[in-house]
Design a protein around this motif. Structure first.
Motif, PDB file in Angstrom:
ATOM      1  N   LEU A   1      80.474 -58.416  34.190  1.00 43.79           N
ATOM      2  CA  LEU A   1      81.047 -59.764  34.098  1.00 43.79           C
ATOM      3  C   LEU A   1      80.606 -60.629  35.273  1.00 43.79           C
ATOM      4  CD1 LEU A   1      83.091 -61.215  32.172  1.00 43.79           C
ATOM      5  CD2 LEU A   1      84.907 -60.506  33.743  1.00 43.79           C
ATOM      6  N   GLU A   2      80.474 -60.006  36.447  1.00 41.59           N
ATOM      7  CA  GLU A   2      80.112 -60.738  37.660  1.00 41.59           C
ATOM      8  C   GLU A   2      78.612 -60.763  37.905  1.00 41.59           C
ATOM      9  OE1 GLU A   2      82.401 -58.835  40.694  1.00 41.59           O
ATOM     10  OE2 GLU A   2      84.286 -59.792  40.086  1.00 41.59           O
ATOM     11  N   GLY A   3      77.834 -60.214  36.957  1.00 40.56           N
ATOM     12  CA  GLY A   3      76.390 -60.210  37.118  1.00 40.56           C
ATOM     13  C   GLY A   3      75.875 -59.177  38.095  1.00 40.56           C
ATOM     14  N   ARG A   4      76.663 -58.128  38.353  1.00 34.99           N
ATOM     15  CA  ARG A   4      76.266 -57.078  39.298  1.00 34.99           C
ATOM     16  C   ARG A   4      75.853 -55.807  38.535  1.00 34.99           C
ATOM     17  NH1 ARG A   4      80.154 -55.024  41.567  1.00 34.99           N
ATOM     18  NH2 ARG A   4      81.955 -56.043  40.575  1.00 34.99           N
ATOM     19  N   GLU A   5      74.880 -55.915  37.696  1.00 35.30           N
ATOM     20  CA  GLU A   5      74.483 -54.780  36.860  1.00 35.30           C
ATOM     21  C   GLU A   5      74.045 -53.575  37.680  1.00 35.30           C
ATOM     22  OE1 GLU A   5      72.222 -55.207  33.246  1.00 35.30           O
ATOM     23  OE2 GLU A   5      72.482 -57.379  33.322  1.00 35.30           O
ATOM     24  N   ASP A   6      73.482 -53.831  38.856  1.00 32.66           N
ATOM     25  CA  ASP A   6      73.028 -52.718  39.694  1.00 32.66           C
ATOM     26  C   ASP A   6      74.194 -51.887  40.225  1.00 32.66           C
ATOM     27  OD1 ASP A   6      70.428 -53.474  39.291  1.00 32.66           O
ATOM     28  OD2 ASP A   6      70.198 -54.513  41.209  1.00 32.66           O
ATOM     29  N   ASP A   7      75.402 -52.446  40.172  1.00 31.98           N
ATOM     30  CA  ASP A   7      76.583 -51.722  40.652  1.00 31.98           C
ATOM     31  C   ASP A   7      77.223 -50.846  39.578  1.00 31.98           C
ATOM     32  OD1 ASP A   7      76.278 -52.864  43.125  1.00 31.98           O
ATOM     33  OD2 ASP A   7      77.755 -54.457  42.794  1.00 31.98           O
ATOM     34  N   VAL A   8      76.713 -50.926  38.364  1.00 34.76           N
ATOM     35  CA  VAL A   8      77.250 -50.071  37.297  1.00 34.76           C
ATOM     36  C   VAL A   8      76.756 -48.643  37.535  1.00 34.76           C
ATOM     37  CG1 VAL A   8      77.254 -49.573  34.826  1.00 34.76           C
ATOM     38  CG2 VAL A   8      77.372 -51.947  35.627  1.00 34.76           C
ATOM     39  N   PRO A   9      77.667 -47.690  37.711  1.00 37.29           N
ATOM     40  CA  PRO A   9      77.226 -46.319  38.011  1.00 37.29           C
ATOM     41  C   PRO A   9      76.613 -45.633  36.796  1.00 37.29           C
ATOM     42  CG  PRO A   9      79.599 -46.374  37.723  1.00 37.29           C
ATOM     43  CD  PRO A   9      79.128 -47.799  37.666  1.00 37.29           C
ATOM     44  N   GLU A  10      75.801 -44.656  37.088  1.00 36.08           N
ATOM     45  CA  GLU A  10      75.215 -43.837  36.034  1.00 36.08           C
ATOM     46  C   GLU A  10      76.287 -42.955  35.409  1.00 36.08           C
ATOM     47  OE1 GLU A  10      72.123 -40.027  35.848  1.00 36.08           O
ATOM     48  OE2 GLU A  10      71.995 -41.468  37.509  1.00 36.08           O
ATOM     49  N   ILE A  11      76.219 -42.791  34.102  1.00 30.59           N
ATOM     50  CA  ILE A  11      77.135 -41.884  33.406  1.00 30.59           C
ATOM     51  C   ILE A  11      76.691 -40.448  33.669  1.00 30.59           C
ATOM     52  CG2 ILE A  11      77.732 -40.973  31.111  1.00 30.59           C
ATOM     53  CD1 ILE A  11      79.399 -43.311  31.612  1.00 30.59           C
ATOM     54  N   TYR A  12      77.650 -39.595  33.998  1.00 33.36           N
ATOM     55  CA  TYR A  12      77.339 -38.180  34.212  1.00 33.36           C
ATOM     56  C   TYR A  12      77.933 -37.368  33.062  1.00 33.36           C
ATOM     57  CZ  TYR A  12      76.515 -33.810  36.684  1.00 33.36           C
ATOM     58  OH  TYR A  12      76.052 -32.568  37.031  1.00 33.36           O
TER      59      TYR A  12
END
Length: 510
Positions: free
Chosen positions: A196-207
């Motif tokens: 929502l805030e445009g911080r896609e790089d902060d989305v963690p990888e799914i484990y």
């Protein structure tokens, strides 16, 4: 006649498998009887007008990301009775990542007959309305209420229903409990906010996308290297188990139940906490958990969860209609669902890595045993200290592994374990405070701030309703967390008569 109609009625037909779907078996901690039986309806009230398209667009974008797309899978039951995720190769208009519905009311929330009744704290300990009262407002059309509502249609796992007012927004997420637990929900809300805030790089990888990282957890090994569970000798068997089951079925079939919430304001909580810590001032350090942050002045340690749990256990036990008729020695089992992520991230062998999102169910239960007499007469601080001590004993990696082994071995024989006594009554409180759901931040989607005092873009009220099929969550519920004003919110399912008694007891506490 109804019986004959049901007899001849054809069974639902499972949709044909889509050849391009990826099939992933559910992990054992997800595919359990209780998880299949519970549909969760999680609602947040924002006292701001939110951009709904921005909200839904961000969530859809998240569910298209690698790994995260598993959350949009279709749920199926295979020929062996096991559950599977069928993950579409791509999400389309015909097969969306989530089921989304939206209703707009051209008024303020306070002008709406039903929405205006959603609770707001007035600084006192209070009991809310019955949560099911708000379902016509909070649920969209074709709302799922049982596992079969996923099995036999091409329905995504997540349902998002948004209700918009001129000055507020109600956001309800619905899923079957097989999908995730409280900390999984936290990871979902945090990732949604990042998009929502445009911080896609902060989305963690799914484990653990398609391989169970907990497959070896609780696995049999060399007996001499394995610790025995402290609960092993409390397994109910034979006549004792039969008696417990009969009592349980009688309770849920004969007596109705209501889901409400209790709002605990900060001033009241502070007073209760101080009184409980005073109870422990003269206790031996051997009998309590000690706060050693200042080695020169050690003091008793109780978490907020311990304090709320002890207070709630006494409240609901003392208000049961049967409490004056049973023996004072009757067992009260207090079950505290215990999140395993931290243990599995920090102890060897490390099964979960830090910094990645494990979206699944990852909990066990801490068991604490009291007599009715102890619950009603011991100082509350002593009850809270016992709860804390049991967490410290049963929450170790060795004990968690031992309990998991007991469960795995029992399930392999088709007989789930029950620990306790035949006459026991269970009290369950799941502490979701660490999930920090009141800190969910949708401020990036705020179109217009509401006039009610609040924190912009953060929920001022959260409730968790749902449907239970074939089981009861009687005397159970969650601590939903602490809101921006410092109020704790506790959800509780109880008999109507128990609620009547609790409301009187709460009035007498003020």
């Amino acid at each position: 006649m109804a019986f004959l109609m049901n007899w001849f009625r054809s069974k639902p037909v499972v949709p044909d498998r889509v050849a391009t779907d990826t099939v992933i078996p559910l992990f054992p901690m997800d595919d359990t009887g209780p998880n299949r039986a519970i549909v969760v309806d999680f609602t947040m009230r924002f006292d701001d007008k939110l951009d709904v398209q921005q909200l839904v667009g961000a969530l859809e974008k998240l569910l298209r990301k690698p790994g995260w797309k598993k959350l949009g899978a279709r749920l199926r039951q295979n020929n062996l009775g096991k559950l599977e995720y069928h993950v579409p190769a791509d999400y389309t208009t015909q097969r969306p990542a989530l089921q989304f519905t939206h209703v707009t009311h051209g008024t303020s929330l306070s002008e709406h007959a039903l929405a205006s009744q959603l609770h707001r704290s007035n600084g006192s300990v209070e009991v809310t309305e019955i949560l099911s009262k708000f379902r016509p407002l909070l649920f969209g059309p074709d709302h799922p209420t049982k596992a079969e509502d996923w099995f036999y249609v091409d329905r995504p796992q997540l349902q998002l229903h948004v209700v918009s007012f001129n000055d507020a927004t109600l956001v309800t997420l619905t899923w079957l409990h097989t999908l995730l637990d409280a900390m999984g929900r936290r990871a979902l809300l945090t990732a949604w906010t990042a998009i929502l805030e445009g911080r896609e790089d902060d989305v963690p990888e799914i484990y653990g996308y398609d391989t169970d990282p907990l497959a070896t957890f609780g696995k049999d090994g060399e007996p001499e290297k394995q610790e025995k569970s402290v609960l092993e000798d409390k397994v109910l068997k034979g006549w004792g188990l039969f008696k417990f089951i009969v009592n349980y079925i009688w309770e849920i079939m004969v007596y109705s139940e209501e889901l409400r919430m209790i709002c605990v304001p900060p001033a009241f909580f502070k007073r209760v906490k101080e009184n409980m810590l005073d109870d422990l001032r003269s206790e031996s350090p051997d009998t309590i958990i000690t706060d050693m942050s200042n080695p020169a002045a050690p003091k008793p340690f109780l978490s907020d969860g311990d304090i709320l749990s002890a207070w709630y256990m006494r409240l609901i036990t003392s208000c049961q209609p049967w409490v004056s008729r049973v023996s004072p020695k009757t067992t009260i089992l207090y079950m505290n669902p215990f999140g395993l992520r931290q243990v599995l991230e920090s102890t060897e062998p490390k099964l979960l890595p830090k910094g990645k999102a494990y979206i699944a169910n990852c909990v066990m239960a801490i068991h604490s045993y009291f007599s009715v007499d102890e619950v009603l007469s011991l100082p509350l601080g002593f009850l809270a200290a016992r709860l804390r001590k049991d967490i410290s004993i049963q929450g170790t990696r060795a004990q968690c592994e031992a309990l998991a082994r007991l469960h795995k071995n029992a399930l392999a024989k088709g007989k789930p374990n029950v620990f306790g006594t035949p006459d026991m009554s269970m009290v369950v409180l799941s502490n979701w405070s660490k999930a920090k759901m009141f800190e969910t931040d949708f401020s990036a989607a705020v179109l217009e701030e509401g006039s009610v005092e609040h924190l912009k873009g953060k929920p001022t009220y959260i409730q968790c309703d749902g449907s239970q099929n074939g089981i009861s969550i009687r005397n159970a519920g969650p601590i939903l967390g602490r809101d921006w004003q410092g109020n704790y919110w506790i959800g509780v399912m109880a008999r109507p008569e128990t609620w009547k008694n609790m409301e009187k007891a709460i009035r007498d506490m003020q």
